[in-house]
Scaffold this active site. Structure first.
Site, PDB file in Angstrom:
ATOM      1  CG  ASP A   1     -18.321   7.314  21.354  1.00  0.00           C
ATOM      2  OD1 ASP A   1     -18.943   8.371  21.155  1.00  0.00           O
ATOM      3  OD2 ASP A   1     -17.888   6.990  22.475  1.00  0.00           O
TER       4      ASP A   1
ATOM      5  CG  HIS B   1     -18.447  12.277  23.755  1.00  0.00           C
ATOM      6  ND1 HIS B   1     -18.474  11.435  24.841  1.00  0.00           N
ATOM      7  CD2 HIS B   1     -18.648  11.482  22.671  1.00  0.00           C
ATOM      8  CE1 HIS B   1     -18.674  10.189  24.441  1.00  0.00           C
ATOM      9  NE2 HIS B   1     -18.780  10.188  23.132  1.00  0.00           N
TER      10      HIS B   1
ATOM     11  CE1 TYR C   1     -18.361  14.958  32.019  1.00  0.00           C
ATOM     12  CE2 TYR C   1     -17.639  12.779  32.698  1.00  0.00           C
ATOM     13  CZ  TYR C   1     -18.476  13.601  31.952  1.00  0.00           C
ATOM     14  OH  TYR C   1     -19.428  13.036  31.146  1.00  0.00           O
TER      15      TYR C   1
ATOM     16  CE  LYS D   1     -17.357  17.176  28.402  1.00  0.00           C
ATOM     17  NZ  LYS D   1     -17.267  15.993  27.537  1.00  0.00           N
TER      18      LYS D   1
END
Length: 187
Positions: free
Chosen positions: A169, A62, A132, A72
């Site tokens: 996905d 992603h 995250y 991130k």
């Protein structure tokens, strides 16, 4: 806190110092001052937390397009994951290359994935939790993905199984066909 370079410029491993005694342990997971001393100048604006019930769950690859691209800072707080960053910056000397590392509640390592990289992970245990920080808010209109098993990228996932995937996905394009506005050298 120790910050270690990886083969992908900007992707770094962060190993917090853990202080333990008979009561348990303490660690500092983020320090703006220490990050700035290491040349990492990010302002985090959102924390995310995911739970995956099943071993072999794969989330990714992603990223968000500019101008809503996200850096991130990823850590696994329960169980273990194999965390991956893929360089998707056109013109980069490492374009299409990937780096992977095991992050776990036990090893307490973190991975910093900067803008211009796709990110994904595979759970190595049942009941894995990932937390995250990101430096840009989620923008669904900029949300994109790349096929987790793109043969040109060639990620060597640690478990040779058909992973548990979301519909999004399953339908992600290969890197060559992905919507991508990252150019090496752009800020």
């Amino acid at each position: 806190m120790e910050i270690k370079e990886t083969p992908l410029q900007g992707v770094v491993i962060i190993e917090p110092k853990v202080f333990g005694d008979h009561r348990g342990w303490f660690m500092e997971t983020y320090s703006e001052v220490k990050f700035k001393e290491a040349g990492i100048n990010l302002v985090f604006v959102q924390d995310n937390h995911s739970f995956s019930a099943t071993k072999g769950t794969l989330r990714g690859l992603h990223y968000q397009l500019s101008p809503k691209a996200q850096s991130k800072l990823v850590r696994c707080t329960k169980g273990a994951i194999y965390d991956v960053a893929v360089d998707i910056r056109k013109g980069s000397p490492t374009y299409g290359q990937w780096f992977g590392i095991e992050l776990s509640a036990e090893n307490k390592k973190q991975l910093l994935v900067p803008k211009g990289f796709a990110h994904g992970f595979m759970t190595l245990t049942e009941e894995a939790e990932v937390q995250y920080k990101v430096d840009e808010l989620y923008a669904p209109e900029c949300d994109r993905g790349i096929m987790w098993n793109d043969p040109v990228i060639g990620i060597k996932w640690p478990m040779n199984i058909q992973p548990v995937l979301s519909e999004k996905d399953k339908d992600a394009p290969i890197l060559q066909e992905a919507d991508n506005n990252f150019v090496y050298g752009d800020k």
